[in-house]
Design a protein around this motif. Sequence first.
Motif, PDB file in Angstrom:
ATOM      1  N   TYR A   1      47.411  36.585  41.924  1.00 44.99           N
ATOM      2  CA  TYR A   1      48.397  37.577  42.329  1.00 44.99           C
ATOM      3  C   TYR A   1      48.934  37.249  43.712  1.00 44.99           C
ATOM      4  N   TYR A   2      50.256  37.301  43.832  1.00 46.67           N
ATOM      5  CA  TYR A   2      50.944  36.971  45.072  1.00 46.67           C
ATOM      6  C   TYR A   2      51.875  38.114  45.446  1.00 46.67           C
ATOM      7  N   GLU A   3      51.988  38.389  46.723  1.00 46.02           N
ATOM      8  CA  GLU A   3      52.905  39.426  47.186  1.00 46.02           C
ATOM      9  C   GLU A   3      54.334  38.887  47.171  1.00 46.02           C
TER      10      GLU A   3
ATOM     11  N   PHE B   1      44.999  37.875  45.695  1.00 50.07           N
ATOM     12  CA  PHE B   1      43.674  37.743  45.099  1.00 50.07           C
ATOM     13  C   PHE B   1      43.800  37.117  43.723  1.00 50.07           C
ATOM     14  N   SER B   2      42.653  36.791  43.160  1.00 51.21           N
ATOM     15  CA  SER B   2      42.593  36.141  41.856  1.00 51.21           C
ATOM     16  C   SER B   2      41.635  36.906  40.952  1.00 51.21           C
TER      17      SER B   2
ATOM     18  N   LYS C   1      39.674  35.270  39.161  1.00 50.94           N
ATOM     19  CA  LYS C   1      38.504  34.383  39.213  1.00 50.94           C
ATOM     20  C   LYS C   1      37.784  34.613  40.546  1.00 50.94           C
ATOM     21  N   ASN C   2      36.588  35.147  40.491  1.00 58.53           N
ATOM     22  CA  ASN C   2      35.845  35.531  41.694  1.00 58.53           C
ATOM     23  C   ASN C   2      35.758  34.427  42.737  1.00 58.53           C
ATOM     24  N   GLU C   3      35.516  33.203  42.302  1.00 57.53           N
ATOM     25  CA  GLU C   3      35.284  32.092  43.228  1.00 57.53           C
ATOM     26  C   GLU C   3      36.500  31.770  44.094  1.00 57.53           C
ATOM     27  N   GLU C   4      37.659  32.217  43.707  1.00 58.95           N
ATOM     28  CA  GLU C   4      38.876  31.917  44.472  1.00 58.95           C
ATOM     29  C   GLU C   4      39.149  32.934  45.583  1.00 58.95           C
ATOM     30  N   ASN C   5      38.343  33.973  45.669  1.00 58.71           N
ATOM     31  CA  ASN C   5      38.561  35.047  46.631  1.00 58.71           C
ATOM     32  C   ASN C   5      37.543  35.008  47.761  1.00 58.71           C
ATOM     33  N   ASN C   6      38.008  35.396  48.957  1.00 61.01           N
ATOM     34  CA  ASN C   6      37.063  35.668  50.037  1.00 61.01           C
ATOM     35  C   ASN C   6      36.693  37.157  49.971  1.00 61.01           C
TER      36      ASN C   6
ATOM     37  N   ARG D   1      41.305  43.287  45.677  1.00 57.14           N
ATOM     38  CA  ARG D   1      41.376  43.285  44.202  1.00 57.14           C
ATOM     39  C   ARG D   1      40.733  44.557  43.639  1.00 57.14           C
ATOM     40  N   ASP D   2      39.572  44.910  44.165  1.00 53.09           N
ATOM     41  CA  ASP D   2      38.885  46.101  43.676  1.00 53.09           C
ATOM     42  C   ASP D   2      39.666  47.374  43.990  1.00 53.09           C
ATOM     43  N   MET D   3      40.324  47.413  45.139  1.00 54.46           N
ATOM     44  CA  MET D   3      41.135  48.572  45.511  1.00 54.46           C
ATOM     45  C   MET D   3      42.330  48.749  44.594  1.00 54.46           C
ATOM     46  N   SER D   4      42.841  47.645  44.057  1.00 55.44           N
ATOM     47  CA  SER D   4      44.063  47.698  43.263  1.00 55.44           C
ATOM     48  C   SER D   4      43.834  48.095  41.811  1.00 55.44           C
ATOM     49  N   LYS D   5      42.591  48.195  41.416  1.00 57.68           N
ATOM     50  CA  LYS D   5      42.288  48.555  40.015  1.00 57.68           C
ATOM     51  C   LYS D   5      42.490  50.029  39.761  1.00 57.68           C
TER      52      LYS D   5
END
Length: 94
Positions: free
Chosen positions: A40-42, A75-76, A78-83, A90-94
């Motif tokens: 996901y990109y802004e 964010f992605s 795929k967990n490994e691509e995120n800091n 990502r969790d906030m956007s759900k």
Amino acid sequence: MILEREKVRSEKYYSVGYLPKLNKFVLSRVVPWAAWYNRYYEITQQEYESFGSKELDILADALHRQETKSERFLFSDKNEENNKEQLKLRDMSK
């Protein structure tokens, strides 16, 4: 991730929409892999409104090539691509 006012460009592997919890317009790009996922990109509202244009197709391709290195990367799936900050976002956007 469910985007509001989503517009899908399936032949180019992306969609655009609005994430109200983040108050952001986003471009969601499918990453073909063993198990396909999204990054996901802004984007701006103007870019969102340009859906179907060659310019937006070019932007989607450029973001895909930049992967997670883009300044627009949010964010992605795929967990490994995120800091840590990206996981939180990502969790906030759900």
